[in-house]
Design a protein around this motif. Structure first.
Motif, PDB file in Angstrom:
ATOM      1  N   LEU A 123     -22.128 -42.686  35.482  1.00 22.44           N
ATOM      2  CA  LEU A 123     -21.141 -43.622  36.012  1.00 22.44           C
ATOM      3  C   LEU A 123     -20.389 -43.024  37.199  1.00 22.44           C
ATOM      4  N   LEU A 124     -20.216 -41.709  37.186  1.00 19.71           N
ATOM      5  CA  LEU A 124     -19.561 -41.058  38.313  1.00 19.71           C
ATOM      6  C   LEU A 124     -20.426 -41.139  39.561  1.00 19.71           C
ATOM      7  N   GLY A 125     -21.732 -40.999  39.378  1.00 20.16           N
ATOM      8  CA  GLY A 125     -22.643 -41.141  40.509  1.00 20.16           C
ATOM      9  C   GLY A 125     -22.619 -42.547  41.075  1.00 20.16           C
ATOM     10  N   THR A 126     -22.557 -43.549  40.181  1.00 21.72           N
ATOM     11  CA  THR A 126     -22.475 -44.941  40.635  1.00 21.72           C
ATOM     12  C   THR A 126     -21.201 -45.165  41.446  1.00 21.72           C
ATOM     13  N   GLY A 127     -20.088 -44.599  40.968  1.00 21.47           N
ATOM     14  CA  GLY A 127     -18.835 -44.747  41.686  1.00 21.47           C
ATOM     15  C   GLY A 127     -18.866 -44.078  43.049  1.00 21.47           C
ATOM     16  N   LEU A 128     -19.470 -42.886  43.121  1.00 23.82           N
ATOM     17  CA  LEU A 128     -19.538 -42.185  44.403  1.00 23.82           C
ATOM     18  C   LEU A 128     -20.398 -42.950  45.402  1.00 23.82           C
ATOM     19  N   ARG A 129     -21.453 -43.570  44.923  1.00 27.64           N
ATOM     20  CA  ARG A 129     -22.294 -44.364  45.830  1.00 27.64           C
ATOM     21  C   ARG A 129     -21.489 -45.495  46.469  1.00 27.64           C
ATOM     22  N   VAL A 130     -20.526 -46.032  45.725  1.00 25.68           N
ATOM     23  CA  VAL A 130     -19.696 -47.126  46.243  1.00 25.68           C
ATOM     24  C   VAL A 130     -18.626 -46.589  47.185  1.00 25.68           C
ATOM     25  N   MET A 131     -18.032 -45.448  46.841  1.00 27.52           N
ATOM     26  CA  MET A 131     -16.879 -44.958  47.585  1.00 27.52           C
ATOM     27  C   MET A 131     -17.240 -44.144  48.827  1.00 27.52           C
ATOM     28  N   LEU A 132     -18.360 -43.416  48.775  1.00 19.92           N
ATOM     29  CA  LEU A 132     -18.723 -42.586  49.916  1.00 19.92           C
ATOM     30  C   LEU A 132     -19.299 -43.423  51.056  1.00 19.92           C
ATOM     31  N   VAL A 172     -24.338 -41.115  51.643  1.00 16.38           N
ATOM     32  CA  VAL A 172     -25.209 -41.453  50.514  1.00 16.38           C
ATOM     33  C   VAL A 172     -26.669 -41.408  50.936  1.00 16.38           C
ATOM     34  N   ALA A 173     -26.950 -41.809  52.173  1.00 17.12           N
ATOM     35  CA  ALA A 173     -28.327 -41.827  52.658  1.00 17.12           C
ATOM     36  C   ALA A 173     -28.909 -40.428  52.826  1.00 17.12           C
ATOM     37  N   GLN A 174     -28.057 -39.413  52.829  1.00 16.77           N
ATOM     38  CA  GLN A 174     -28.517 -38.044  53.028  1.00 16.77           C
ATOM     39  C   GLN A 174     -29.099 -37.424  51.760  1.00 16.77           C
ATOM     40  N   VAL A 175     -28.903 -38.060  50.603  1.00 16.45           N
ATOM     41  CA  VAL A 175     -29.375 -37.490  49.341  1.00 16.45           C
ATOM     42  C   VAL A 175     -30.288 -38.480  48.632  1.00 16.45           C
ATOM     43  N   ASP A 176     -31.238 -37.942  47.881  1.00 18.62           N
ATOM     44  CA  ASP A 176     -32.136 -38.777  47.082  1.00 18.62           C
ATOM     45  C   ASP A 176     -31.586 -39.041  45.685  1.00 18.62           C
ATOM     46  N   ASP A 177     -30.697 -38.163  45.241  1.00 11.92           N
ATOM     47  CA  ASP A 177     -30.178 -38.225  43.877  1.00 11.92           C
ATOM     48  C   ASP A 177     -28.685 -37.880  43.943  1.00 11.92           C
ATOM     49  N   PHE A 178     -27.843 -38.636  43.238  1.00 19.13           N
ATOM     50  CA  PHE A 178     -26.402 -38.370  43.300  1.00 19.13           C
ATOM     51  C   PHE A 178     -26.046 -36.979  42.776  1.00 19.13           C
ATOM     52  N   GLN A 179     -26.943 -36.368  41.976  1.00 17.72           N
ATOM     53  CA  GLN A 179     -26.665 -35.015  41.500  1.00 17.72           C
ATOM     54  C   GLN A 179     -26.603 -34.010  42.648  1.00 17.72           C
ATOM     55  N   GLU A 180     -27.196 -34.348  43.780  1.00 20.97           N
ATOM     56  CA  GLU A 180     -27.152 -33.462  44.943  1.00 20.97           C
ATOM     57  C   GLU A 180     -25.770 -33.440  45.586  1.00 20.97           C
ATOM     58  N   LEU A 181     -24.906 -34.374  45.236  1.00 18.44           N
ATOM     59  CA  LEU A 181     -23.571 -34.431  45.820  1.00 18.44           C
ATOM     60  C   LEU A 181     -22.654 -33.414  45.134  1.00 18.44           C
ATOM     61  N   PRO A 182     -22.092 -32.456  45.876  1.00 21.79           N
ATOM     62  CA  PRO A 182     -21.143 -31.519  45.265  1.00 21.79           C
ATOM     63  C   PRO A 182     -19.987 -32.237  44.584  1.00 21.79           C
ATOM     64  N   ALA A 183     -19.579 -33.379  45.138  1.00 24.99           N
ATOM     65  CA  ALA A 183     -18.475 -34.131  44.533  1.00 24.99           C
ATOM     66  C   ALA A 183     -18.835 -34.585  43.130  1.00 24.99           C
ATOM     67  N   TRP A 184     -20.081 -34.995  42.915  1.00 22.88           N
ATOM     68  CA  TRP A 184     -20.485 -35.437  41.568  1.00 22.88           C
ATOM     69  C   TRP A 184     -20.406 -34.277  40.585  1.00 22.88           C
ATOM     70  N   ARG A 185     -20.918 -33.126  40.969  1.00 28.51           N
ATOM     71  CA  ARG A 185     -20.927 -31.993  40.042  1.00 28.51           C
ATOM     72  C   ARG A 185     -19.503 -31.552  39.712  1.00 28.51           C
ATOM     73  N   ARG A 186     -18.623 -31.601  40.677  1.00 29.60           N
ATOM     74  CA  ARG A 186     -17.225 -31.247  40.416  1.00 29.60           C
ATOM     75  C   ARG A 186     -16.557 -32.285  39.529  1.00 29.60           C
ATOM     76  N   ALA A 238     -12.080 -27.497  47.654  1.00 35.01           N
ATOM     77  CA  ALA A 238     -12.507 -27.060  46.319  1.00 35.01           C
ATOM     78  C   ALA A 238     -12.103 -25.622  45.999  1.00 35.01           C
ATOM     79  N   GLY A 239     -11.367 -24.965  46.880  1.00 36.08           N
ATOM     80  CA  GLY A 239     -11.006 -23.580  46.613  1.00 36.08           C
ATOM     81  C   GLY A 239      -9.851 -23.105  47.470  1.00 36.08           C
ATOM     82  N   PHE A 240      -9.257 -21.988  47.041  1.00 34.09           N
ATOM     83  CA  PHE A 240      -8.079 -21.458  47.728  1.00 34.09           C
ATOM     84  C   PHE A 240      -8.420 -20.428  48.785  1.00 34.09           C
ATOM     85  N   GLY A 241      -9.650 -19.896  48.753  1.00 35.47           N
ATOM     86  CA  GLY A 241     -10.018 -18.877  49.709  1.00 35.47           C
ATOM     87  C   GLY A 241      -9.340 -17.552  49.426  1.00 35.47           C
ATOM     88  N   GLY A 242      -9.290 -16.693  50.454  1.00 34.64           N
ATOM     89  CA  GLY A 242      -8.680 -15.381  50.315  1.00 34.64           C
ATOM     90  C   GLY A 242      -9.495 -14.329  51.030  1.00 34.64           C
TER      91      GLY A 242
END
Length: 340
Positions: free
Chosen positions: A34-43, A48-62, A265-269
């Motif tokens: 469902l998160l992948g479906t939502g990202l397809r709508v919001m991005l 979205v056209a750059q990936v074949d599978d929503f799992q390739e999106l770093p946003a989905w994994r996070r 996604a991070g604070f760096g340092g």
């Protein structure tokens, strides 16, 4: 806790998950798709056209980890997640993020032989009109290729001849027995900028030692976060001892200091790489890996490391190797030298 049901696309994971909800008190069905479906709508469509599978999106994994943690503030758990994961680096990223939040993961593989899988996919196609048939069949080779790492990581339930209910009962039995839990280091996520020290160790062919963490994607150098009040070089030595079981006799020389900028996604340092020198083959044979933190090690040439390390780590390594060749120390910002 999350009970993660892995397996081939179309293998009946969701059906078994629905049955499992009835068997584990307090459990809730959690569908990361469902998160992948939502990202397809919001991005943007271009992204979205750059990936074949929503799992390739770093946003989905996070989001998979972040959403699970949020859900567990609303429900007692466990969460039942029927989701195919065929890429080990995605497993590392998601399970590592969950472990850093102190969310245990029980990883199950619902497996059946390919002939059985094809029959189940055909039965599902008869129900949904065949909309997912080609997708599921097209991913069977990737599933077969992923089986070695999945079977090593997950508790396998052979679903051949089992109904979804009986499959769920098998999983519930294992969960109640306390088995199936993923042994993964619980590395807390940083809450501010950090200083990290890595140590480069080389073999007789001048290849660098890399390790494969279980809790984040990509390979890495032995090392870790510098503790409060700890000298960075000594921190690198401590991490080498903890991670691969080697005691360095001498304090290593600094090769690069790299400022990693903060990002979403991070604070760096600050990231420091030290030259740990030659690791003779006899000592390399003594390497000991903590299974909950590292799964493998290898020596890699610079070109080989380019295909193993995430881009920012490889840039750091590349300049560290140049600094070693020149007998100097380089100051980097975001992986690029400054002041030279």
């Amino acid at each position: 806790m999350i009970v993660w049901l892995n397996g081939a696309f179309g293998a009946g994971k969701t059906t078994a998950a629905c049955e499992l909800v009835d068997l584990l008190p307090g459990s809730t069905l959690y569908d990361p798709e469902l998160l992948g479906t939502g990202l397809r709508v919001m991005l943007p469509k271009e992204r979205v056209a750059q990936v074949d599978d929503f799992q390739e999106l770093p946003a989905w994994r996070r989001l998979v980890a972040d959403t699970a943690v949020a859900l567990l503030t609303e429900v007692p758990g466990p969460l039942i997640a029927p989701m195919t994961l065929l890429r080990q680096e995605y497993r590392d990223e998601i399970f590592g993020a969950l472990a850093s939040r102190r969310v245990p993961v029980c990883h199950f593989l619902l497996h059946a032989e390919e002939t059985i899988l094809r029959d189940r996919i055909a039965q599902r196609a008869a129900v949904d009109g065949g909309s997912t048939r080609d997708w599921c069949l097209g991913h069977l080779p990737a599933y077969q290729a992923a089986l070695p790492w999945i079977t090593a990581d997950a508790h396998t339930v052979d679903t051949t001849g089992l109904s979804p209910r009986r499959t769920a009962e098998r999983v519930a039995e294992v969960v109640r027995e306390g088995a199936g839990a993923v042994d993964i280091v619980q590395t807390p996520e940083p809450t501010a900028e950090t200083v990290a020290a890595g140590v480069l160790l080389f073999d007789e062919e001048d290849r660098v030692l890399l390790v494969d963490p279980t809790y984040k994607p990509g390979w890495e150098f032995p090392g870790g976060v510098v503790e409060q009040g700890e000298p960075p070089a000594r921190a690198g030595m401590r991490e080498v001892a903890e991670e691969v079981g080697l005691e360095l006799a001498d304090v290593p020389r600094l090769l690069v200091i790299d400022w990693e900028p903060p990002r979403a996604a991070g604070f760096g340092g600050l990231r420091l790489l030290f030259d740990g020198g030659l690791l003779e083959s006899a000592r390399a044979d003594e390497l000991l890996l903590p299974g909950a933190e590292l799964r493998d090690w290898r020596f890699a040439s610079e070109s080989e490391a380019a295909g193993l390390l995430p881009p920012e780590r490889f840039r750091r390594l590349r300049w560290a190797l140049r600094a070693r060749e020149r007998g100097t120390t380089l100051n980097l910002e975001a992986g690029a030298p400054v002041g030279i």
